[in-house]
Design an enzyme around this catalytic site. Structure first.
Site, mmCIF file in Angstrom:
data_model
loop_
_atom_site.group_PDB
_atom_site.id
_atom_site.type_symbol
_atom_site.label_atom_id
_atom_site.label_comp_id
_atom_site.label_asym_id
_atom_site.label_seq_id
_atom_site.Cartn_x
_atom_site.Cartn_y
_atom_site.Cartn_z
ATOM 1 N N ARG A 101 0.820 -1.210 0.000
ATOM 2 C CA ARG A 101 0.000 0.000 0.000
ATOM 3 C C ARG A 101 0.862 1.272 0.000
ATOM 4 N NH1 ARG A 101 -4.424 2.899 3.445
ATOM 5 N NH2 ARG A 101 -5.902 3.227 1.758
ATOM 6 N N HIS A 158 0.501 4.135 -2.761
ATOM 7 C CA HIS A 158 0.123 5.526 -2.450
ATOM 8 C C HIS A 158 1.247 6.521 -2.767
ATOM 9 C CE1 HIS A 158 -3.726 5.100 0.163
ATOM 10 N NE2 HIS A 158 -3.735 4.293 -0.868
ATOM 11 N N HIS A 175 -6.200 -6.069 -3.407
ATOM 12 C CA HIS A 175 -7.023 -6.224 -2.198
ATOM 13 C C HIS A 175 -7.190 -7.684 -1.803
ATOM 14 C CE1 HIS A 175 -8.878 -1.923 -2.236
ATOM 15 N NE2 HIS A 175 -7.625 -1.956 -1.839
ATOM 16 N N TRP A 219 -10.287 -8.838 3.006
ATOM 17 C CA TRP A 219 -11.072 -9.145 1.806
ATOM 18 C C TRP A 219 -11.215 -10.648 1.593
ATOM 19 C CZ3 TRP A 219 -7.994 -4.798 2.103
ATOM 20 C CH2 TRP A 219 -8.570 -3.580 1.723
#
Ligand code: HEM
Length: 285
Positions: A44, A48, A171, A187
């Site tokens: 992540r 980002h 995810h 998830w």
């Protein structure tokens, strides 16, 4: 180390492989976190850092590593990524010649490969920039929105429908945290293994609104322990997106290849490379 006797140190593939190995070692050593791995939060961080890219102005992207600074570190979407940045600080101390931008994106590669995902070819070339290069808030996706928003955000980075869906397959990893995004839960049942389960569950499972006081999110009918964000469900509500969800649910090999291609592109957005050659790193045993 391939430094010549006189000139400045120019790292070679083996030097980056050493950085890879150190990150992989720390992933095993520091397993007392979340579901047992910092891997998902590293993926992540790399995303980002890269996903702020704007193709019109050429601003943002992983070149610069401006998430080190407020205000970018304080943007809502980046909540919790301090865990990932702090995890990598000892690696930066051990290999001070690597830029933060190269370190964070390389860590995203290590995390995918060490969690049994596809090989991610990677090349160096990011240079750290100062606070003045921070991007404005709002460039990363908002999980409460729909397919129009997904296309606007990822379109701004230069991705097509197929690439958007492939990327969201990340995810399969990790979870949402109430103290970061406000959402809650994983998830799928193997949040530290990279698989196409995210897509299979989107197709095979029935998803209903979770009954709680938190932000609107979905939960699976069968166990009520899994989650989907509104943007995740948008991938099956939209006909064009759904085609790709179904392809990836059916064929994990196709997903792995198309994810790898799109993730390579993501990590390279806006970087002024001086080399064409990408390295494929050896994963741990
Ligand atoms: C986690 C939103 C696309 C990788 C999350 C979380 C949210 C979110 C709300 C939970 C954060 C938390 O509470 O800790 C979105 C939205 C997307 C998107 C709205 C696009 C529409 C992506 C992409 C990638 C990615 C493209 C990577 C290629 C991850 C990972 C986690 C995560 C690995 C788990 C982090 C952890 O376990 O700490 N995302 N995301 N996401 N996202 Fe995304």
């Amino acid at each position: 180390v391939s430094a010549k006797a006189t000139g400045p140190f120019v790292p070679a593939k083996e030097d980056y492989q050493n950085v890879y190995n150190e990150i992989a070692r720390l992933l095993v050593e520091k397993d007392n976190y979340d579901d047992g791995s910092y891997g998902p939060v590293l993926v992540r961080l790399a995303w980002h850092a890269s996903g702020t890219y704007d193709k019109e102005t050429g601003t943002g992207g992983s070149n610069g590593a401006t998430m080190r600074f407020a205000p970018e570190s304080d943007h809502g979407a980046n909540a919790g990524l301090k865990y990932a940045r702090d995890f990598l600080e000892p690696v930066k101390e051990k290999f001070p010649w690597i830029s933060y931008g190269d370190l964070w994106t390389l860590a995203g590669v290590v995390a995918i490969q060490e969690m049994q995902g596809p090989a991610i070819p990677w090349r160096p070339g990011r240079q750290d920039r100062d606070v003045s290069a921070c991007t404005p808030d709002g460039r990363l996706p908002d999980a409460s929105k729909d397919q129009k928003h997904i296309r606007a955000i990822f379109g701004r980075m230069g991705f097509d429908d197929r690439e958007m869906v492939a990327l969201c397959g990340a995810h399969s990893l990790g979870r949402a945290h109430t103290d970061r995004s406000g959402y809650d839960g994983p998830w799928d049942f193997s949040p530290t293994v990279f698989t196409n389960e995210f897509f299979r569950l989107l197709v095979d499972e029935k998803w209903g609104w979770k009954k709680w006081n938190g932000p609107a999110q979905y939960t699976d009918n069968t166990t009520k322990t899994l989650m989907m964000l509104p943007t995740d469900l948008a991938l099956v509500k939209d006909k064009e997106f759904k085609k790709h969800v179904e392809r990836y649910a059916k064929d994990s090999g196709v997903f792995f290849q198309e994810f790898s291609d799109a993730y390579v592109k993501l990590l390279e957005l806006g970087v002024p490379f001086t080399t064409e050659e990408r390295f494929v790193f050896k994963s741990s045993e």
